[in-house]
Motif scaffolding. Structure first.
Motif, PDB file in Angstrom:
ATOM      1  N   TYR A  51      38.684  11.263  -4.569  1.00 12.55           N
ATOM      2  CA  TYR A  51      37.734  12.043  -5.361  1.00 12.55           C
ATOM      3  C   TYR A  51      38.301  12.407  -6.742  1.00 12.55           C
ATOM      4  O   TYR A  51      37.670  13.122  -7.501  1.00 12.55           O
ATOM      5  CB  TYR A  51      37.339  13.312  -4.588  1.00 12.55           C
ATOM      6  N   HIS A  85      33.716  19.712   0.246  1.00 15.68           N
ATOM      7  CA  HIS A  85      35.030  20.250   0.561  1.00 15.68           C
ATOM      8  C   HIS A  85      34.955  21.203   1.739  1.00 15.68           C
ATOM      9  O   HIS A  85      33.924  21.803   2.015  1.00 15.68           O
ATOM     10  CB  HIS A  85      35.611  20.981  -0.653  1.00 15.68           C
ATOM     11  N   PHE A  88      33.685  25.451   0.560  1.00 19.16           N
ATOM     12  CA  PHE A  88      32.594  24.971  -0.277  1.00 19.16           C
ATOM     13  C   PHE A  88      32.839  25.249  -1.746  1.00 19.16           C
ATOM     14  O   PHE A  88      33.332  26.296  -2.121  1.00 19.16           O
ATOM     15  CB  PHE A  88      31.275  25.611   0.145  1.00 19.16           C
ATOM     16  N   MET A  89      32.458  24.307  -2.576  1.00 22.45           N
ATOM     17  CA  MET A  89      32.586  24.463  -4.016  1.00 22.45           C
ATOM     18  C   MET A  89      31.244  24.900  -4.585  1.00 22.45           C
ATOM     19  O   MET A  89      30.641  24.216  -5.401  1.00 22.45           O
ATOM     20  CB  MET A  89      33.049  23.140  -4.636  1.00 22.45           C
ATOM     21  N   LEU A  90      30.766  26.027  -4.080  1.00 23.78           N
ATOM     22  CA  LEU A  90      29.487  26.543  -4.549  1.00 23.78           C
ATOM     23  C   LEU A  90      29.727  27.905  -5.169  1.00 23.78           C
ATOM     24  O   LEU A  90      30.672  28.600  -4.814  1.00 23.78           O
ATOM     25  CB  LEU A  90      28.517  26.691  -3.382  1.00 23.78           C
ATOM     26  N   ILE A  91      28.831  28.288  -6.059  1.00 21.69           N
ATOM     27  CA  ILE A  91      28.980  29.568  -6.742  1.00 21.69           C
ATOM     28  C   ILE A  91      27.934  30.527  -6.192  1.00 21.69           C
ATOM     29  O   ILE A  91      26.741  30.356  -6.422  1.00 21.69           O
ATOM     30  CB  ILE A  91      28.856  29.374  -8.258  1.00 21.69           C
ATOM     31  N   ALA A  93      26.919  33.399  -6.870  1.00 24.66           N
ATOM     32  CA  ALA A  93      26.075  34.177  -7.774  1.00 24.66           C
ATOM     33  C   ALA A  93      24.941  33.341  -8.376  1.00 24.66           C
ATOM     34  O   ALA A  93      24.030  33.889  -8.972  1.00 24.66           O
ATOM     35  CB  ALA A  93      26.927  34.778  -8.896  1.00 24.66           C
ATOM     36  N   LEU A  94      25.001  32.024  -8.213  1.00 25.25           N
ATOM     37  CA  LEU A  94      23.981  31.167  -8.821  1.00 25.25           C
ATOM     38  C   LEU A  94      22.983  30.686  -7.766  1.00 25.25           C
ATOM     39  O   LEU A  94      23.260  30.722  -6.573  1.00 25.25           O
ATOM     40  CB  LEU A  94      24.629  29.949  -9.495  1.00 25.25           C
ATOM     41  N   LEU A 102      24.900  21.831 -11.852  1.00 27.08           N
ATOM     42  CA  LEU A 102      26.071  22.276 -12.605  1.00 27.08           C
ATOM     43  C   LEU A 102      26.906  21.090 -13.088  1.00 27.08           C
ATOM     44  O   LEU A 102      27.252  20.212 -12.307  1.00 27.08           O
ATOM     45  CB  LEU A 102      26.921  23.184 -11.721  1.00 27.08           C
TER      46      LEU A 102
ATOM     47  N   LEU B 175      25.203  27.915 -18.301  1.00 19.94           N
ATOM     48  CA  LEU B 175      25.432  27.715 -16.865  1.00 19.94           C
ATOM     49  C   LEU B 175      26.895  27.374 -16.619  1.00 19.94           C
ATOM     50  O   LEU B 175      27.529  27.876 -15.685  1.00 19.94           O
ATOM     51  CB  LEU B 175      24.524  26.596 -16.345  1.00 19.94           C
ATOM     52  N   HIS B 183      33.665  30.620 -10.219  1.00 17.73           N
ATOM     53  CA  HIS B 183      34.379  29.761  -9.272  1.00 17.73           C
ATOM     54  C   HIS B 183      34.878  28.529 -10.020  1.00 17.73           C
ATOM     55  O   HIS B 183      34.285  27.457  -9.935  1.00 17.73           O
ATOM     56  CB  HIS B 183      33.385  29.373  -8.162  1.00 17.73           C
ATOM     57  N   ALA B 186      35.181  25.144  -8.287  1.00 11.92           N
ATOM     58  CA  ALA B 186      33.912  24.460  -8.042  1.00 11.92           C
ATOM     59  C   ALA B 186      33.446  23.755  -9.311  1.00 11.92           C
ATOM     60  O   ALA B 186      32.962  22.629  -9.269  1.00 11.92           O
ATOM     61  CB  ALA B 186      32.863  25.456  -7.568  1.00 11.92           C
TER      62      ALA B 186
END
Lengths: 506, 311
Positions: A51, A85, A88-91, A93-94, A102, B175, B183, B186
Motif C-alpha cells: 500500500y 486498516h 480504521f483510518m476514518l475521521i 468528526a467528519l 477526502l 476538508l 486524524h 488517516a
C-alpha cells in the motif's frame, strides 16, 4: 483466473528487526487470498509495503505483469489498491461522504461536490450490499458500519485489489457473517481480496488460497480447501499446538466476588455499567464476552478500586469493598492483569525488579522502616524470573526492553506470586504469540485449580469459550445473560453481544 | 443623557468595538486554520508584534502604508515558516516553540525599534491607514457611520469571515485541513501530505497575524511602541477556543472581547474615579472569565498539538 499481483522476494528491515525476509506473494483476480500468521509474523508489514506506507529494503512488485514502484499510498490508490486498516483510518468528526472523498479531486468549481459524491456512495452501497448513510457523522456509527465506510472509501477510489487487515477483530459473529457476504459480493464482481488474519476458522471459511507467514518468511501457499486447520496451525507456529486447553471439571467453592446492582460512569460521565450483578466462586472462571467498549473496562476498574461505583455493592468474601482503595483491595487478595500491559501493567522505564515489587515494596521484607531492602528485592525478583520463565539477561533490565510475551509473564509473576483469591484478567493474551498465549492460559488454569476465582474479560470468543466455566455477555454496560459453558450456543452469544437479551438466566 | 445622547453613545461604542475587535478577529481567523490543522501556535502574540514593528518600518522606509503591510506580512510569513520548521518538520514541542517565538518577537522588536528610530528622537511621520467611507452606505443613519466609515483592515477582517467559513467547510482544501487536524494518519493513507498542509496553515495564519499587528501600528496608532500588542494574540487564541474553532464563532468572540476593550475606553473617558489600571484590566478579566465558564464545552481537533511522524 489471471494473476493480478505478484510480490517478488520482498525484504523489509527495520532497525534490529527483519520484518519480511524474501517473501513471495501473489494474488489472482476474483480470489480471496488469506494472509495467515501470528502477531509479528510480518503480515501487516508486507501489506503496508504493497500500500506504499513502507518502502521495501529489496524486492519487486508487479501489478498485472507490469513492474511498479509504490512510493506512497497515493500511488497505490492510482494503481487500484485499497486497504482497510486494522485501526480504521476514518475521521470521527467528519461525515461518511467527507471521509470517502477526502484527498480526492472531487469538486464542482472551487467547492466540494458533496451531493454528487453522496449519490455515488449510495450507488456503491447498493451494488455491494454495504449499507451506509452518506450523511451521518462517522463518530456516530457502529464499528461494523465504520468498516463498511472504509470499504466504500476504497471502492470509491476504484480499488479492485482490496486489503483487509484483521477485519473481524472488532466485529460480532453476526457482523463477521455480513462482512463475509460483502467479500463474496466483491469477488463475484471480479475484485481481489487479501484477507489478513490469525484466526484459522475465518481463514478456512472465507479464503480460496492461503499464504502462511512465520517470523517474516512465507512458509507456504496452499489452496484452502486442501488443508486442515491443524495443518495451518502447524505452519503458523512451526510446531504442534494444543488446541483445547485442559479444563478439568472442578466443584466451585464459596463465593469470592459478588457484585450487587453495580452502576458506574465512564470517563465522559456517561453511564457505563447498568445494574450489573454477578458472582464468582472459588475454582471458577467467569468469562465476560462482548465487543470492546461495552463497559468491560469500567467493570474491571470498579472491582479493582480504580473507578467509583455510583450505586451498588462489591463484596470480596463477606467484606464490603465498594469504592475501597486499590491498595486495600489488593491486600485483600485481588490480583489484576490490566488490559494494557505497557500503559497500566508496568512502569516501562523502571527495572524488572522494581516492577516486581510495585505492590509490596512498602512492606517487609522489601522495606525496613523507610528504606528499601534491595537485597531481598533482588533475590525475590530472581526467584520469580526463574519461576515464571521471563527471558531476560538480568533483573536490572528496563521493562520496556522485554518482548510483549515476557512483559506479560512479568505481570503474571508479580500478580500471581501472592497467591490471590481473586484474579481479574483483562485481555490477558492480546497481542501475544501462540506460545505465550498457551503459557498465560495454563497459568490462569493453575490459579483456578489452586482455588482462586477468576474474572476473565476478553473480546476473543475462542479464549472465553476454552477457559470459562460460565460466560456472561456484556452489552452497553448491561449483562445480557450468563450461560454455563456446556450449554453455550455461539449464535446465541453473538445475538447477546449485539444487544439481544437472554430471557432465562443460568 | 437624552435619547439622542444615548444613541450617540451606543453608536460610538459600537464603532470602537469594531475597531477593537478587528486585530483580534484577523489573528483569530488565521489561528482557526492553524488550530484546525492540528497545530497550537501560542507564538501568535510575538508574530503580531513583529508585524506591528515591520509595518511601521516598511511604511517609514518606502513611504507608503501598502509597503508597510507588505513588509509586515513578508516578515511574519518567515516567522511562520520558522515555527513550522521547528514544530512540523522537527516535531518540536509546540508550546515551547511558541513561547520562544513570543520571546523572540519581544526582543527583536525592541532592539530593532531602538536601532531604527532611536530612543529619544521624536516619532517620524509615516503613511498610515485612512478611514474609507463607503459611498451611499456610510450615509445610512446610525449604522452607516458604525459599519461603513472604517479603515480598510476592518472591512477586510469582516469580509474574511464568510470567506474563511466557505474555505474551511465547502472546499477540498478546507476538508484537508480539518482531516489533518483530526486524524493525520488517516489523511496520510489517502495521499494527503500532512506536513505540506500544516506548513500552509501556519504560514498563512502567521501572515494574518502580521496583518493584525500592522493594523495596530498603522491604524489604531501611527507608530510602534514596545509590547504594543499587549496580549491581543492570546486573546485571539481565546477567541478561537470560545468560538469553537469556527470563523463565525471567532467573529462573535472577537466582538465580545473587543467590547471589553471598548468598555474600558468608555469608562476611562467617563472619569469615574476608579484608578485607570483597573479599567485596563477589563478585557483580560473578561477573557479569563469567559474561558473559565467555557472550559470543556469547546472540543479542539483530536490531534491538536501532536506532531505528525511516520512510525
Amino acid at each position: 483466473m489471471s494473476t493480478v499481483l505478484e510480490m517478488k522476494n520482498i525484504t523489509k528491515k527495520f532497525p534490529g528487526v527483519l520484518a519480511n525476509d524474501n517473501v513471495c506473494f501473489s494474488a489472482d483476480s476474483g480470489e480471496v487470498h488469506a494472509l495467515l500468521g501470528e502477531n509479528g509474523a510480518g503480515k501487516t508489514t508486507l501489506m503496508n509495503i504493497l500500500y506504499g506506507l513502507y518502502q521495501p529494503t529489496s524486492g519487486e512488485i508487479y501489478l498485472k505483469g507490469r513492474k511498479v514502484e509504490i512510493t506512497s499510498p497515493k500511488v497505490a490508490i492510482e494503481n487500484g489498491i485499497g486497504m482497510v486498516h486494522q485501526h480504521f483510518m476514518l475521521i470521527p468528526a467528519l461525515s461518511v461522504v467527507e471521509n470517502v472523498i477526502l484527498g480526492m479531486r472531487q469538486r464542482r468549481g472551487a467547492f466540494l461536490a458533496i451531493d454528487e459524491a453522496a449519490a455515488k456512495v449510495k450507488d456503491l452501497s447498493a451494488r455491494y450490499g454495504l449499507a451506509v448513510d452518506p450523511h451521518r457523522k462517522v463518530g456516530d456509527l457502529s464499528v461494523g458500519e465504520r468498516q463498511r465506510v472504509e470499504i466504500v472509501k476504497a471502492l470509491y477510489r476504484g480499488a479492485d485489489l482490496l486489503i483487509l487487515d484483521e477485519p473481524t477483530a472488532v466485529l460480532t459473529p453476526q457482523e463477521t457473517d455480513e462482512l463475509f457476504g460483502v467479500i463474496r459480493h466483491l469477488t463475484a464482481q471480479g475484485h481481489t481480496v487479501i484477507f489478513i488474519s490469525h484466526k484459522l476458522n475465518e481463514v478456512k471459511a472465507i479464503s480460496d488460497r492461503v499464504t502462511v507467514l512465520r517470523q517474516g518468511r512465507a512458509v507456504t501457499t496452499v489452496k484452502t480447501s486442501r488443508v486442515s486447520k491443524e495443518e495451518l496451525a502447524r505452519f503458523m507456529v512451526g510446531k504442534e499446538v494444543l488446541f483445547d486447553i485442559e479444563r478439568e471439571p472442578l466443584e466451585p467453592g464459596a463465593p469470592v466476588l459478588r457484585l450487587d446492582q453495580i452502576e458506574a460512569d465512564n470517563d465522559l460521565g456517561l453511564r457505563a455499567l447498568k445494574n450489573v450483578s454477578l458472582e464468582i466462586r472459588q475454582r471458577e472462571v467467569l468469562g465476560i464476552a462482548g465487543v470492546d467498549g461495552n463497559g468491560q473496562r469500567e467493570l474491571v476498574e470498579v472491582i479493582c478500586g480504580l473507578r467509583k461505583a455510583s450505586r451498588g455493592t462489591v463484596w470480596l468474601g463477606d467484606i464490603d469493598v465498594t469504592n475501597a482503595s486499590p491498595r486495600r483491595i489488593t491486600e485483600l487478595g485481588t490480583a489484576h492483569i490490566p488490559e494494557d500491559r505497557q500503559a497500566r501493567g508496568l512502569v516501562l522505564t523502571m527495572t524488572l525488579k522494581e516492577n516486581l515489587v510495585l505492590h509490596d515494596y512498602y512492606r517487609p521484607p522489601f522495606s525496613r522502616g523507610h528504606f528499601l531492602n534491595w537485597k531481598e528485592i533482588r533475590d525475590h525478583s530472581r526467584r520469580l524470573i526463574r519461576e515464571f520463565d521471563v527471558r531476560t539477561p538480568h533483573e536490572d533490565l528496563l521493562a520496556k526492553n522485554l518482548s510483549g510475551g515476557n512483559q506479560q509473564k512479568l505481570i503474571l509473576a508479580r500478580e500471581l506470586s501472592s497467591q490471590p483469591q481473586l484474579l481479574v484478567a483483562m485481555h490477558p493474551t492480546r497481542g501475544l504469540d501462540v506460545g505465550a498465549i498457551e503459557y498465560v492460559h495454563r497459568k490462569i488454569m493453575e490459579q483456578r485449580a489452586r482455588g482462586a476465582a477468576v474474572l476473565l474479560v476478553s473480546t476473543d470468543l475462542d479464549e472465553i469459550l476454552s477457559l470459562s466455566d460460565r460466560i456472561a455477555v456484556i452489552y452497553e454496560g448491561e449483562i445480557m445473560g450468563i450461560l454455563a459453558n456446556h450449554q453455550v450456543d455461539i449464535g446465541e452469544i453473538g445475538l447477546m453481544m449485539a444487544g439481544v437479551k437472554k430471557t432465562a438466566v443460568a | 443623557m437624552g435619547n439622542e445622547g444615548l444613541l450617540n453613545f451606543i453608536v460610538s461604542f459600537l464603532a470602537t468595538d469594531l475597531r477593537c475587535a478587528t486585530p483580534i478577529l484577523i489573528a483569530a481567523l488565521g489561528l482557526v486554520f492553524i488550530e484546525r490543522s492540528g497545530v497550537v501556535n501560542i507564538g501568535v502574540e510575538g508574530t503580531m508584534l513583529i508585524g506591528s514593528l515591520l509595518g511601521v518600518v516598511g511604511s517609514y522606509m518606502f513611504g507608503s502604508v501598502w509597503w508597510g503591510v507588505l513588509t509586515a506580512v513578508a516578515a511574519t510569513a518567515l516567522i511562520g515558516a520558522l515555527f513550522a520548521y521547528f514544530t512540523v518538520t522537527l516535531g518540536a514541542d509546540q508550546v515551547v516553540t511558541g513561547t520562544a517565538i513570543n520571546i523572540l518577537g519581544m526582543g527583536v522588536t525592541t532592539t530593532l525599534n531602538r536601532l531604527i528610530f532611536g530612543l529619544d528622537k521624536s516619532i517620524p511621520p509615516i503613511d498610515t491607514f485612512k478611514v474609507i467611507s463607503i459611498p451611499v452606505l456610510s450615509k445610512i443613519p446610525v449604522l452607516g457611520s458604525v459599519l461603513f466609515q472604517q479603515m480598510l483592515p476592518v472591512y477586510v477582517a469582516f469580509l474574511l469571515v464568510p470567506v474563511a467559513h466557505v474555505v474551511l467547510f465547502r472546499t477540498p482544501f478546507g476538508l484537508t485541513v480539518r482531516s489533518v487536524g483530526e486524524h493525520p494518519k488517516a489523511a496520510d493513507t489517502v495521499g494527503i501530505n500532512v506536513w505540506k498542509i500544516r506548513y500552509a496553515t501556519v504560514i498563512g495564519g502567521s501572515c494574518l497575524a502580521g496583518l493584525a499587528g500592522c493594523y495596530l501600528s498603522l491604524g489604531v496608532l501611527s507608530f510602534f511602541i514596545e509590547n504594543m500588542v499587549a496580549g491581543r494574540g492570546f486573546i485571539a487564541l481565546a477567541a478561537v477556543i470560545f468560538g469553537k474553532y469556527t470563523p463565525l464563532g471567532a467573529l462573535l468572540a472577537a466582538l465580545l472581547f473587543g467590547a471589553g476593550e471598548a468598555l474600558q475606553y468608555r469608562f476611562q473617558a467617563l472619569g469615574s474615579g476608579i484608578p485607570y489600571q483597573f479599567m485596563l484590566m477589563i478585557p483580560y478579566v473578561l477573557t479569563v472569565a469567559v474561558l473559565a465558564g467555557f472550559v470543556g464545552k469547546s472540543t479542539p481537533p483530536a490531534s491538536s498539538g501532536v506532531p505528525y511522524t511516520k512510525e
